[in-house]
Design a protein around this motif. Sequence first.
Motif, short mmCIF file in Angstrom:
data_model
loop_
_atom_site.label_atom_id
_atom_site.label_comp_id
_atom_site.label_asym_id
_atom_site.label_seq_id
_atom_site.Cartn_x
_atom_site.Cartn_y
_atom_site.Cartn_z
N MET A 206 1.18 -1.32 -0.12
CA MET A 206 0.20 -0.24 -0.11
C MET A 206 0.88 0.70 -0.11
N LYS A 207 1.71 1.43 0.50
CA LYS A 207 2.71 2.46 0.53
C LYS A 207 3.44 2.95 -0.54
N GLU A 208 3.92 1.54 -1.03
CA GLU A 208 4.61 2.02 -1.93
C GLU A 208 3.62 2.02 -3.24
N ARG A 209 2.53 1.85 -3.99
CA ARG A 209 1.41 1.96 -4.78
C ARG A 209 0.86 3.01 -4.05
N VAL A 210 0.98 4.28 -2.90
CA VAL A 210 0.80 5.21 -2.63
C VAL A 210 1.74 6.12 -2.90
N ALA A 211 2.92 6.38 -2.33
CA ALA A 211 4.14 6.44 -3.57
C ALA A 211 3.78 6.77 -4.58
N GLY A 212 3.81 6.07 -5.30
CA GLY A 212 3.59 6.26 -6.38
C GLY A 212 3.13 6.72 -7.14
N THR A 213 1.48 7.61 -6.49
CA THR A 213 0.57 8.68 -7.21
C THR A 213 0.64 9.73 -6.11
N LEU A 214 1.57 10.34 -5.79
CA LEU A 214 2.24 11.90 -4.94
C LEU A 214 2.82 12.24 -6.44
N GLN A 215 3.66 13.64 -5.98
CA GLN A 215 4.44 14.13 -6.93
C GLN A 215 5.70 14.18 -5.51
N ASP A 216 5.42 14.22 -4.36
CA ASP A 216 6.55 14.20 -3.41
C ASP A 216 6.34 12.75 -2.60
N PRO A 217 6.74 11.78 -2.45
CA PRO A 217 6.29 10.49 -2.06
C PRO A 217 7.26 10.53 -1.05
N SER A 218 7.27 11.65 0.25
CA SER A 218 7.99 11.31 2.00
C SER A 218 6.98 10.89 2.60
N PRO A 219 7.40 10.37 3.35
CA PRO A 219 7.13 9.62 4.11
C PRO A 219 6.33 10.05 4.89
N MET A 220 6.18 10.99 5.18
CA MET A 220 4.92 12.00 6.14
C MET A 220 3.85 12.15 4.99
N ALA A 221 4.28 12.52 3.41
CA ALA A 221 3.64 12.62 2.51
C ALA A 221 2.27 10.93 2.37
N VAL A 222 3.16 10.00 2.31
CA VAL A 222 2.35 9.12 1.93
C VAL A 222 1.56 8.77 3.51
N GLU A 223 1.65 8.34 4.52
CA GLU A 223 1.27 8.12 5.66
C GLU A 223 0.18 9.67 5.61
N GLU A 224 -0.48 10.88 5.40
CA GLU A 224 -1.05 11.15 5.19
C GLU A 224 -1.84 10.52 4.50
N GLU A 225 -1.67 10.25 3.43
CA GLU A 225 -2.24 9.52 1.90
C GLU A 225 -3.19 8.37 2.61
N LEU A 226 -2.45 7.84 2.94
CA LEU A 226 -2.58 6.81 3.48
C LEU A 226 -3.82 6.34 5.12
N THR A 227 -3.95 7.31 5.60
CA THR A 227 -4.97 8.31 6.36
C THR A 227 -6.42 8.69 5.37
N ALA A 228 -5.76 9.45 4.55
CA ALA A 228 -6.81 9.85 3.99
C ALA A 228 -8.04 8.53 3.30
N LEU A 229 -7.08 7.95 2.83
CA LEU A 229 -8.08 6.08 2.34
C LEU A 229 -8.43 5.78 3.56
N ARG A 230 -7.89 5.60 4.48
CA ARG A 230 -8.97 4.94 5.16
C ARG A 230 -10.03 6.03 5.86
N ARG A 231 -9.72 6.89 5.98
CA ARG A 231 -10.85 8.26 6.38
C ARG A 231 -12.07 7.99 4.99
N ALA A 232 -11.61 7.64 3.75
CA ALA A 232 -12.94 7.26 2.71
C ALA A 232 -13.36 6.38 2.78
N LEU A 233 -12.79 5.16 3.43
CA LEU A 233 -13.54 3.42 3.50
C LEU A 233 -13.91 4.09 5.04
N ALA A 234 -14.01 4.58 5.76
CA ALA A 234 -14.73 4.75 7.00
C ALA A 234 -15.93 5.32 6.87
N GLY A 235 -16.28 6.16 5.29
CA GLY A 235 -17.63 6.62 5.54
C GLY A 235 -17.27 7.98 6.17
#
Length: 235
Positions: A206-235
């Motif tokens: 998941m981290k690898e895939r998320v990193a590939g969708t970000l212009q700046d795939p820093s560890p912090m940016a990846v974690e923020e995006e993963l959090t956004a995905l979890r929130r989207a799934l939770a509705g």
Amino acid sequence: MTRWSVVVASRDGGDPDVSRLAIDELCRIYWQPLYSYARRQGLSPQDAEDVTQGFFEFALSKDLFGAADESVGKLRSFLLTAFTRHVRGVWRQGQAQKRGGGVATLSIDASQAEESYSLEPVDHCTPETLFERQYALRMVETAVEQLHEEQKAAGKEEAFLLLRPRLDPTAAEAGTDKEIAENLGVSHDAVRQMISRLRKRFREIMKERVAGTLQDPSPMAVEEELTALRRALAG
């Protein structure tokens, strides 16, 4: 995997085979979210299918990549903005190119897309929110698919299929540890270790895939995006 670097290379006249692979990956992940977005905007199933298919045919011609702007940061933000413009500027003007109009048609299952959309609750969810949820689901599904292929190649497909529901929120209910252990002929501890290893590898994918969708795939940016995905799934 589709990365900003691949999109930019396609925009700048890179290898056409790489461009095709990039579009195929985009289609796998984004077809359902964009179709659902169009349906929630009020388009009929046929119109939503046509406009979504036309969008990816447009992307395949590289016209979309010609406007690729990495400053938006997230690939999904760029694609949703481009799709919205496509709907407004092309489809609603009655100028959408129908399938088979000169660009190789991408292989999709529109009936499956409509079925998935119909399972979404009828509420006040905005098209954008629905897009985010469907995107998150597809990211999880493709990560699970990659893990499945890895486990199959390693000769561990039987165990993976039994444990898959512990990773995929769309999968059927998993059996108990005791039931899985009996089916595999192993101990409870062995099952727990399998689950732990699979979840660890799943997070890595998941981290690898998320990193590939970000212009700046820093560890912090990846974690923020993963959090956004979890929130989207939770509705």
